[in-house]
Design an enzyme around this catalytic site. Sequence first.
Site, PDB file in Angstrom:
ATOM      1  N   ASP A  47      -0.328  23.191 113.170  1.00  0.00           N
ATOM      2  CA  ASP A  47      -1.613  23.046 113.867  1.00  0.00           C
ATOM      3  C   ASP A  47      -1.741  23.812 115.188  1.00  0.00           C
ATOM      4  O   ASP A  47      -0.812  23.812 116.005  1.00  0.00           O
ATOM      5  CB  ASP A  47      -1.858  21.574 114.243  1.00  0.00           C
ATOM      6  CG  ASP A  47      -1.596  20.617 113.118  1.00  0.00           C
ATOM      7  OD1 ASP A  47      -1.318  21.053 112.002  1.00  0.00           O
ATOM      8  OD2 ASP A  47      -1.669  19.402 113.377  1.00  0.00           O
ATOM      9  N   GLN A  63       1.871  24.011 116.906  1.00  0.00           N
ATOM     10  CA  GLN A  63       2.970  23.174 116.437  1.00  0.00           C
ATOM     11  C   GLN A  63       4.051  24.069 115.845  1.00  0.00           C
ATOM     12  O   GLN A  63       3.753  25.008 115.092  1.00  0.00           O
ATOM     13  CB  GLN A  63       2.474  22.238 115.317  1.00  0.00           C
ATOM     14  CG  GLN A  63       1.698  21.050 115.784  1.00  0.00           C
ATOM     15  CD  GLN A  63       2.609  19.959 116.314  1.00  0.00           C
ATOM     16  OE1 GLN A  63       3.233  19.237 115.560  1.00  0.00           O
ATOM     17  NE2 GLN A  63       2.664  19.835 117.623  1.00  0.00           N
ATOM     18  N   TYR A 106       3.988  15.968 118.597  1.00  0.00           N
ATOM     19  CA  TYR A 106       2.957  16.220 117.590  1.00  0.00           C
ATOM     20  C   TYR A 106       1.650  16.692 118.238  1.00  0.00           C
ATOM     21  O   TYR A 106       1.547  16.816 119.458  1.00  0.00           O
ATOM     22  CB  TYR A 106       2.741  14.952 116.749  1.00  0.00           C
ATOM     23  CG  TYR A 106       3.718  14.821 115.596  1.00  0.00           C
ATOM     24  CD1 TYR A 106       4.842  15.643 115.491  1.00  0.00           C
ATOM     25  CD2 TYR A 106       3.525  13.869 114.585  1.00  0.00           C
ATOM     26  CE1 TYR A 106       5.729  15.521 114.420  1.00  0.00           C
ATOM     27  CE2 TYR A 106       4.397  13.745 113.519  1.00  0.00           C
ATOM     28  CZ  TYR A 106       5.500  14.570 113.440  1.00  0.00           C
ATOM     29  OH  TYR A 106       6.365  14.454 112.378  1.00  0.00           O
TER      30      TYR A 106
HETATM   31  C1  FRU Z   1      -1.513  17.937 110.737  1.00  0.00           C
HETATM   32  C2  FRU Z   1      -0.369  17.117 111.302  1.00  0.00           C
HETATM   33  C3  FRU Z   1      -0.835  16.261 112.454  1.00  0.00           C
HETATM   34  C4  FRU Z   1       0.426  16.034 113.211  1.00  0.00           C
HETATM   35  C5  FRU Z   1       1.133  17.357 113.079  1.00  0.00           C
HETATM   36  C6  FRU Z   1       2.623  17.279 113.021  1.00  0.00           C
HETATM   37  O1  FRU Z   1      -1.074  19.083 110.102  1.00  0.00           O
HETATM   38  O2  FRU Z   1       0.217  16.333 110.294  1.00  0.00           O
HETATM   39  O3  FRU Z   1      -1.502  15.081 112.052  1.00  0.00           O
HETATM   40  O4  FRU Z   1       0.203  15.684 114.545  1.00  0.00           O
HETATM   41  O5  FRU Z   1       0.638  17.934 111.874  1.00  0.00           O
HETATM   42  O6  FRU Z   1       3.177  18.563 113.011  1.00  0.00           O
END
Ligand code: FRU
Length: 484
Positions: A47, A63, A106
């Site tokens: 993300d 992420q 996250y």
């Molecule tokens: C969406 C997700 C979010 C979470 C993150 C973890 O792709 O699952 O809900 O915060 O990725 O990497």
Amino acid sequence: MAFTTEERYRAYADWSADYIEKIKKNTENSPWRTNFHIEPLHGLLNDPNGFSFFNGKWILFYQYFPFGAAHGLKSWVHTESTDLVHFEPTGTVLYPDTPLDSHGAYSGSAMQFNDQLFLFYTGNVRDEHWIRHPYQIGALMDSEGKIQKIDKILIAQPADTTDHFRDPQIFNFKGDYYAIVGGQNLEKKGIIKLYKALNKDYLNWEYIADLHFDNDLTAYMMECPNLVFIDEKPVLLYCPQGLDKAVCDYDNIYPNMYKIGQSFNAETASLLKPGPLEQLDYGFECYATQAFNAPDGRALAVSWLALPDVEYPTDRYDYQGCLSLVKELTIKDGKLYQYPVEAITSLRTDAQVFTEKTETNNVYELELTVEADSCVDLLLFADAKKQGLKLTIDPANGRLVLDRKDCGEAFALDFGTERQCPIDNQLTTANIFIDKSVFEIFINKGEKVFSGRVFPRQDQTGINILGGQASGTYYSLDYGRKTH
Ligand code: FRU
């Protein structure tokens, strides 16, 4: 390589420099590295996070799991930009290194307060029984990129949600700060909770209510909710996992959807008169879109061009995932439009009249027009055997079809190789951005969008017109030096 749970959650410090060097080299050998899209130097990107404007620059994190193409212990990688097109990674990272985020920093959002950038994110914590404890927590980044975590749970898991409770998005509404958080209620239905910062203090959050937006309650989890305002209308973007296809049809493993409301009432947590649920993107890959209202009022968005729980051909090169171009969101005639920011045109180096080509470098933009009562069948990433990514723009019959079945390496076959959507019987334009293994197709300057990945063979670099007619321009694109 299949990762064990131990490997996915192994401490960052316990991976050797040799191992990282080895996978980095492997990633460099991939034939599918992009030219003007953000992707990781190795490991998995998912993300977009913390998309914001701070200290005179655009900030965009993502992420990240650095150690291979797997979802494991996530951190945030920081990039910045002055034009929303060229992004530089700076080395600043939000690590999963405290008891409040021990199993992953996250997703979350960001907003400037005074001279610091407040990062609002989910600390993913597993206890000794591997039970998940999601904490909505924060950190402050200064203008040098130094990050200081706030040692306090800002929003705890509510009694009426399961451990699926994450992805806080902070936003300003009429001078007050609010946050929405995605979650799952005890009936295992996806919901979105609204909070308000008491006295505009981002350290003190008060629960208002579950957001009212005519939630059909068929999804089991809402990931990555975002509320932005366009011409004062609230637009809610979110990822309703498990959404019933009878509510709004989609083909991808998980959808990314939106609703436009007529107005927003923060006291009652209501998106008033919400319109129908719509797909944000009709392509194969688009998820976890993050949007925010920039200080100049524009609503800007960026998406993850991959999906959870899908394997990609790049996995064997130890990396996965990229981000979309930055798109500006607007509303025209009640419809949401998404189109790359104007500065994307700065990548154009050369313009030629659009014709067939036997060979390109697969880094270009096509700007095409198709007459109302006609249809064109195009082949991108075409080889001599006329195999490639087939795009049918057919205003005469009111449809657009994209078929990737003959384009290089197959993947995600469980979800089909074709995507389509209705289009109007009118003069139709298409701006098609091609970047080695990424396509982003904008119909009528963003009325409909098709994004996704393909992993072409080396000889798949041409452009063919299989039938019909389209006129327009072929632009060579050049991003310059790429550091991501
Ligand atoms: C969406 C997700 C979010 C979470 C993150 C973890 O792709 O699952 O809900 O915060 O990725 O990497």
